[in-house]
Design an enzyme around this catalytic site. Sequence first.
Site, PDB file in Angstrom:
ATOM      1  N   HIS A   1       1.145  -1.475  -0.819  1.00 18.25           N
ATOM      2  CA  HIS A   1       0.119  -0.202  -0.008  1.00 18.25           C
ATOM      3  C   HIS A   1       0.933   1.114   0.166  1.00 18.25           C
ATOM      4  CE1 HIS A   1      -4.130   2.086   0.911  1.00 18.25           C
ATOM      5  NE2 HIS A   1      -3.591   2.890   1.171  1.00 18.25           N
TER       6      HIS A   1
ATOM      7  N   HIS B   1       1.974   5.128  -2.627  1.00 17.08           N
ATOM      8  CA  HIS B   1       0.838   5.759  -3.215  1.00 17.08           C
ATOM      9  C   HIS B   1       2.382   6.434  -4.453  1.00 17.08           C
ATOM     10  CE1 HIS B   1      -3.189   5.554  -2.425  1.00 17.08           C
ATOM     11  NE2 HIS B   1      -3.079   5.501  -1.032  1.00 17.08           N
TER      12      HIS B   1
ATOM     13  N   ASP C   1      -5.148   3.384  -9.650  1.00 15.68           N
ATOM     14  CA  ASP C   1      -6.285   4.709  -8.230  1.00 15.68           C
ATOM     15  C   ASP C   1      -6.805   5.570  -8.468  1.00 15.68           C
ATOM     16  OD1 ASP C   1      -6.378   3.662  -5.229  1.00 15.68           O
ATOM     17  OD2 ASP C   1      -6.791   6.312  -5.396  1.00 15.68           O
TER      18      ASP C   1
ATOM     19  N   GLY D   1      -8.957   8.259  -1.973  1.00 14.55           N
ATOM     20  CA  GLY D   1      -9.850   9.399  -2.032  1.00 14.55           C
ATOM     21  C   GLY D   1     -10.412   9.432  -0.952  1.00 14.55           C
TER      22      GLY D   1
ATOM     23  N   HIS E   1      -9.695   0.853  -0.492  1.00 12.43           N
ATOM     24  CA  HIS E   1      -9.492   1.839   0.704  1.00 12.43           C
ATOM     25  C   HIS E   1     -10.997   1.874   1.446  1.00 12.43           C
ATOM     26  CE1 HIS E   1      -6.068   3.992  -1.354  1.00 12.43           C
ATOM     27  NE2 HIS E   1      -5.718   3.957  -0.567  1.00 12.43           N
TER      28      HIS E   1
ATOM     29  N   GLU F   1     -11.469   4.059   6.192  1.00 10.03           N
ATOM     30  CA  GLU F   1     -10.169   4.564   6.482  1.00 10.03           C
ATOM     31  C   GLU F   1     -11.152   6.098   7.424  1.00 10.03           C
ATOM     32  OE1 GLU F   1      -7.977   6.688   3.624  1.00 10.03           O
ATOM     33  OE2 GLU F   1      -6.299   6.936   4.986  1.00 10.03           O
TER      34      GLU F   1
ATOM     35  N   ASP G   1       2.110   4.583   2.638  1.00  9.24           N
ATOM     36  CA  ASP G   1       0.988   5.007   2.378  1.00  9.24           C
ATOM     37  C   ASP G   1       1.523   6.070   1.934  1.00  9.24           C
ATOM     38  OD1 ASP G   1      -1.769   5.430   1.547  1.00  9.24           O
ATOM     39  OD2 ASP G   1      -2.438   6.124   3.215  1.00  9.24           O
TER      40      ASP G   1
HETATM   41  N1  ADE Z   1      -4.834   8.951  -1.452  1.00  9.76           N
HETATM   42  C1  ADE Z   1      -3.429   8.650  -1.109  1.00  9.76           C
HETATM   43  N2  ADE Z   1      -3.172   8.295   0.166  1.00  9.76           N
HETATM   44  C2  ADE Z   1      -4.421   8.327   0.143  1.00  9.76           C
HETATM   45  C3  ADE Z   1      -5.028   7.558   1.761  1.00  9.76           C
HETATM   46  N3  ADE Z   1      -4.538   7.197   3.303  1.00  9.76           N
HETATM   47  N4  ADE Z   1      -6.710   7.575   1.947  1.00  9.76           N
HETATM   48  C4  ADE Z   1      -7.134   7.337   0.497  1.00  9.76           C
HETATM   49  N5  ADE Z   1      -6.767   8.270  -0.314  1.00  9.76           N
HETATM   50  C5  ADE Z   1      -5.129   8.701  -0.308  1.00  9.76           C
HETATM   51 ZN    ZN Z   2      -3.641   4.608   0.213  1.00  7.50          ZN
END
Ligand code: ADE
Ligand code: ZN
Length: 338
Positions: free
Chosen positions: A17, A19, A141, A175, A202, A205, A282
């Site tokens: 995970h 980005h 994504d 997002g 995701h 969260e 992340d």
């Molecule tokens: N884009 C990048 N990191 C994210 C996260 N933690 N939650 C949602 N979108 C994201």
């Molecule tokens: Zn993420």
Amino acid sequence: MTAIEDFIRRLPKAELHLHLEGTVLPSTLVELSARHRGRPMALDEAEALYRFTDFTGFLNAFKAVTELLADPGDYELAAWRMMERLAEQGVVHAEVFVSVGVIYLWRKHKEGCFEPIFAALERARQRAEDELGLSVYWIFDAVRHFTVEEAARVFRKAAELKAAHPSVIGIGLGGDERRTGSEPFRTLFAEARAAGLRLTNHAGETTGPEAIREALRIGSERIGHALSAQRDFYLIEEIKERRTPLELNMTSNVRTGLCRSYAEHPLRRYYDAGLLVTLNSDDPAFFASDVENEYRLAHRNHGFTPEELRDLARNSMRASFLPEAKKTAWISQIDSLQ
Ligand code: ADE
Ligand code: ZN
């Protein structure tokens, strides 16, 4: 370096995970701005872009940084820097989100705008495989609050590119979950699965356990964050029964204010409940962490022993989208590490 830090570094790890845009450091933005502007950005100007006080602020900061990646060369540099950092930490395999939705939106959907960027990413990936022995898969994504039509564009591009590029392994939905759950993406997920793409999401969260149930109902194979599963015993049982891997991101959750402290993070509870948990960073440039640090934090804040850390590394391979033979090979290396 302490003995435990050395052990963590030597453990072959997968990061699942991560980005790409979240790995770009302010110093890299300064470097990129010198290529594109008459007057390069000052470091403190770049650093200011990374400041946020809550989750909404974080998403805005992430978008601002992403929009500064202007051309394929920028993406290639960002990707290569990310891969060098991964290899330094003992990461041997990574599955990396690319915010393709932002690329399309920012370039006003100009036909063919993504292909040169993708070619640049592939150059970096091939170089990392050759020079660093690191394998990388891409996950396209779609930013969930950009509408279902935008997501369709992203996922269909993944299906199209997958044919010639097996490194395109799956699709994901990042997002703002507070603006939309997963149900509207049901048909797109089914279409992506039929095209041979793997499905991550995701969920839970910023929202409650119901968002995780919804993500599972539309076929998500892995859940990112899953922070709110701790509020629902039956959901934990269901995740356990399904063996759905969780991509946990402790520092991310603490820094965005979604979790009050490391001690309150459910990592230990999930692990002890028998869930297939993995540690991830992340957006390391935004949260001042990396996956190696997440293992250290698990040791320091949740008392994970070396044997338990070894088990978390095994989980990272089990939960990956690598072929079974590769998973088995890495797991036996993890087993035999002294
Ligand atoms: N884009 C990048 N990191 C994210 C996260 N933690 N939650 C949602 N979108 C994201
Ligand atoms: Zn993420």
